[in-house]
Design an enzyme around this catalytic site. Structure first.
Site, short mmCIF file in Angstrom:
data_model
loop_
_atom_site.label_atom_id
_atom_site.label_comp_id
_atom_site.label_asym_id
_atom_site.label_seq_id
_atom_site.Cartn_x
_atom_site.Cartn_y
_atom_site.Cartn_z
N ARG A 295 0.84 -1.19 0.00
CA ARG A 295 0.00 0.00 0.00
C ARG A 295 0.88 1.25 0.00
O ARG A 295 1.97 1.24 0.56
CB ARG A 295 -0.91 0.00 1.24
N LYS B 105 5.54 3.98 4.92
CA LYS B 105 6.25 2.96 4.13
C LYS B 105 7.33 3.59 3.24
O LYS B 105 8.19 2.91 2.71
CB LYS B 105 5.26 2.15 3.30
N THR C 102 4.57 -8.72 5.69
CA THR C 102 4.56 -10.13 5.30
C THR C 102 5.16 -10.25 3.90
O THR C 102 5.74 -11.29 3.55
CB THR C 102 3.13 -10.71 5.29
C1 GLS Z 1 -1.04 -4.38 8.97
C2 GLS Z 1 0.39 -3.89 9.14
O1 GLS Z 1 0.52 -2.61 8.60
C3 GLS Z 1 1.45 -4.84 8.57
O2 GLS Z 1 2.72 -4.44 9.00
C4 GLS Z 1 1.19 -6.27 9.04
O3 GLS Z 1 2.09 -7.16 8.41
C5 GLS Z 1 -0.23 -6.66 8.70
C6 GLS Z 1 -0.57 -8.06 9.18
O4 GLS Z 1 -0.29 -8.19 10.53
O5 GLS Z 1 -1.16 -5.76 9.33
N1 GLS Z 1 -1.89 -3.56 9.77
C7 GLS Z 1 -2.86 -2.96 9.05
O6 GLS Z 1 -3.74 -2.23 9.49
N2 GLS Z 1 -2.72 -3.28 7.77
C8 GLS Z 1 -1.67 -4.13 7.64
O7 GLS Z 1 -1.33 -4.64 6.62
#
Ligand code: GLS
Length: 783
Positions: free
Chosen positions: A521, A526, A628
């Site tokens: 995203r 990021k 991930t």
């Molecule tokens: C998120 C985090 O931003 C990610 O770092 C994480 O890997 C993911 C799964 O635990 O969760 N939290 C969020 O709100 N969106 C994500 O992708």
């Protein structure tokens, strides 16, 4: 297989082979594969009942499952049979697979994690259900028009979905609004049906099949024939349209009051339907509701389903007649909560007015829960209701038996920041479960060349025991293995380059270049803007000294920006603008190319990750809960350039610091740096490359027709710069040049890449699910 496909083509789709379209073939194959899941599905349910086993319920607003056909074929081990059958029927296997639209029922890592976890629960034989919403349109489809993101509705359900079974008999009436009489009797002012659609989720070898149950909203008021007959066609259909709104899109823009209300309705809608379904199933087998925590574990995936807590208490009290304290205790023993972010804007809270209007009984229950908690913990100073807001993180914590973070660092930060007080009161409640990814999708099936090579050396035991990849390490002394490893990567890159060169205007990707990939995203934390700024500085340096022996690079970006997130959309625009200028520059374009690939989704990730050399994980330390994608890249042999953030820390520990390009400030240093007034201005002053790159952005070098276009980005980076792009720039540049040097030594690079594969076994979602089973759910597997 050929007969099964043929039968479905004739009798389910109603076509002859001569008249069948690609979609018809794909539907016929999908139905044939779905058939093969059915018996194991029934058997899994039967065995769960017979064993009186505990069931796990994973409640999530998102399930980013992507395409399902290949997943099914691979997990049932039917690949050869299907491709042979299709060949005999004159169809191309790869084309059939690629015809399936992505089920984009998620936004990013949180939703993809839910999909990986469902698959792992099936692989391990853990009785489980996923519960979510069957969004008609899912997340928007991203188009890039003149360099800018344009959002279009996703249309995956405009064609029949092969995998689901509609269950019209499984429906619940979900109410909103209205009033409460005598303190406990809630009469909602409006209601909709939640109707179930079930998708089977098969684990590896098809030995266990769980269910993903998605709720679709249907009107309770039938279509108004009187109004229709009066010619008021739109009005006649109004109630239906309003009801359907609830399951129409994922994350409606909630910058308006209506958007907020819709979002809260969605959350209550799916949580309430799920809780009722869970209680119904429990009561069909057990008679004493006090046994609930022993037989049921509910996982709240972030705070989106947090309202499930008060809803469970409400049903136990108001409908089943338990007293409040007992109901609360049962609910707390059953529920668990995963926190996925520390970003304050992502920790949900609702205005009390809205909440009380929509869920008046629940607001009263939340107050009682909060009072009970405060009474038991007299030293508590915070509360769920605060400054006119209902704080869902606090509520989830109080209602949970276990609360978990998603990487070691994130879990520690939860304890010391957002949940510091609650952690002090309940020091045993927070546990860590570092995220994981399913090796079936993210290595075996997305990277055939590499997985075949691994199979030649190790067999297939690693597919559900990923730590076995360690056994690759002795093979690294065999030059033939390293050559084959490098050849697999090069071939993946060549495939990707072919596809991109056909579809991306102005791009000439060459597989000899380093494929440097940042896909996720688009968000300031990021720091895609750090990456594009470094790209600009690199381009300028190359122009200064074209013959300085640069390592050729292709910078690849992909990702969606939230529709209301203006700055993120500007970053996308800037990346595209830079790509246009840089790719057209005859002096540098053999050494540097830039591309922004539109509409990032699971299928695109499956294409890009196997072809990546370098994985960009460059968030401001302390902001990325886990990540991930970082794990998928390492597993597929990309080296990481990254900060000490989220799961990067654990990846680096495992693959070895010498196989990871570290840069940037730590979490503590970030806090200290931010406290310095003018930190950004100081950083810009100290680094002439950064100053020059920013000047190019500010002065319209990439937007000659509108020179002020990107000034906002430059001003942000050299001004407030909350995410410390400027302060981390110099070290990022240094690390990137280290990457250049390392890539130039191809043999050594391949070795380091292969070590990343061999040492990433711990990042399997099977390992993560075992952790949840042992530390959180207290549930057994039945395989
Ligand atoms: C998120 C985090 O931003 C990610 O770092 C994480 O890997 C993911 C799964 O635990 O969760 N939290 C969020 O709100 N969106 C994500 O992708």
């Amino acid at each position: 297989m050929k007969d099964a496909i043929g039968r479905h083509l004739s009798y389910s789709i109603g076509k002859t082979p001569g008249a069948a379209t690609l979609r018809d073939w794909r539907m016929a194959v999908s139905l044939a594969i779905r058939d093969r899941m059915a018996d194991a599905w029934f058997a899994s349910t039967r065995r769960t009942y017979e064993a009186g086993a505990k069931r796990v319920y994973y409640l999530s607003m998102e399930f980013l499952v992507g395409r399902l056909l290949e997943d099914g074929i691979v997990n049932l081990r039917l690949e050869e049979r299907v491709s042979e059958a299709l060949a005999e029927l004159g169809q191309d296997y790869a084309e059939v697979i690629a015809d399936e639209p992505d089920a984009a029922l998620g936004n990013g890592g949180l939703g993809r994690l839910a999909a990986c976890y469902l698959e792992s629960m099936s692989t391990l034989g853990c009785p489980a259900y996923g519960y979510g919403i069957r969004y008609e349109h899912g997340l928007f489809r991203q188009q890039i028009v003149d360099g800018r993101q344009v959002e279009r509705p996703e249309t995956w359900l405009q064609q029949p979905h092969a995998w689901e079974f509609e269950r019209p008999e499984s429906r619940y009436e979900i109410g909103f609004g209205g009033s409460v009489r005598d303190g406990t009797v809630w009469t909602p002012g409006e209601s909709v049906w939640a109707e179930a659609f079930d998708t089977p989720v098969a684990g590896w070898n098809g030995r266990w099949v769980n269910t993903l149950r998605l709720w679709s909203a249907k009107p309770t008021e039938p279509f108004d024939l009187d109004r229709f007959n009066r010619g008021e066609y739109a009005a006649a259909a109004e109630s239906e349209a309003l009801a359907r709104t609830i399951s129409r899109v994922l994350y409606p823009d909630d910058t308006t009051e209506q958007g907020k209300e819709l979002r809260l309705k969605q959350e209550y809608f799916f949580s309430a339907a799920s809780i009722r379904d869970i209680l119904r199933r429990f009561e069909s087998q057990f008679s004493d509701l006090r046994q609930l925590p022993e037989k049921v574990a509910i996982q709240l995936n972030d705070t989106h389903p947090a309202i499930a807590g008060p809803e469970l208490v409400r049903l136990l009290c108001d409908e089943k007649g338990l007293d409040f304290d007992e109901a609360l205790q049962i609910a707390q023993g059953t529920l668990n909560y995963t926190n996925h972010t520390l970003l304050p804007e992502a920790l949900e809270h609702w205005p009390e007015g809205l909440f009380g209007r929509l869920l008046p009984r629940h607001l009263a229950i939340i107050d009682r829960i909060d009072h009970a908690h405060a009474k038991a913990n007299p030293s508590r100073t915070s509360s769920v209701r605060d400054h006119g807001q209902v704080k869902m993180g606090e509520l989830s914590f109080i209602m949970a038996n276990r609360v978990n973070g998603v990487s070691a660092l994130h879990t520690e930060l939860m304890k010391s920041t957002v949940f510091a007080e609650l952690h002090r009161l309940h020091p045993e409640r927070i546990v860590n479960q570092t995220n994981g990814v399913t090796p079936r999708r993210w290595l075996l099936s997305c990277n055939r060349r590499l997985s075949t090579l691994i199979e030649e050396r190790l067999g297939l035991g690693w597919v559900d025991d990923l730590e076995q990849l360690h056994d690759l390490e002795p093979h690294l002394d065999d030059p033939a293995f390293l050559d084959a490893y490098a050849a697999a990567k090069t071939a993946n890159k060549a495939d990707l380059a072919d596809w991109m060169n056909r579809t991306q205007e102005g791009l000439t990707a060459d597989p000899a270049m380093m494929f440097d990939v940042q896909i996720k995203r688009i968000h300031e934390y990021k720091r895609q803007h750090l990456n594009i700024l470094e790209t600009i500085a690199l381009w300028q340096a190359m122009r200064d000294a074209p013959n300085a022996g640069w390592t050729p690079r292709l910078k690849l970006f992909a990702g969606k920006a939230a529709p209301g997130y203006v700055f993120a959309k500007e970053i996308i625009h800037l990346i595209n603008a830079v790509a246009k200028v840089v790719n057209a520059d005859k002096i540098t374009n053999k050494m540097l190319q830039v591309a922004f690939l539109p509409n990032y989704n699971v299928s695109l990730a499956e294409k890009l990750i196997p072809a990546a050399d370098l994985s960009e994980q460059i968030s401001t330390a302390g902001k990325e809960a886990s990540g991930t994608g970082n794990m998928k890249f390492a597993l597929n042999g990309a080296l990481t350039i990254g900060t000490l953030d989220g799961a990067n820390v654990e990846i680096r520990d495992r693959v070895g610091a010498e196989n990871f390009f570290l840069f940037g400030m730590t979490t503590d240093e970030v806090d200290q740096r931010r406290a310095i007034p003018d930190h950004a201005a100081k950083a810009v002053e100290a680094d002439s490359r950064l100053a020059r790159a920013l000047a190019a952005v500010r002065d319209g070098r990439f937007s000659p027709e509108d020179p002020g276009l990107f000034r906002g980005i430059a001003d942000n980076i050299s001004g407030p710069d909350y995410f410390l792009v400027a302060s981390d720039f110099s070290d990022y540049w240094r690390a990137q040049r280290e990457v250049d040097g390392a890539f130039a030594n191809a043999g050594d690079w391949t070795r380091r890449a292969a070590l990343n594969t061999a040492r990433s076994g711990w990042f399997s979602s099977d390992r993560a699910i075992r952790g949840y089973l042992d530390d959180i759910w207290g549930a057994e597997t039945l395989l």
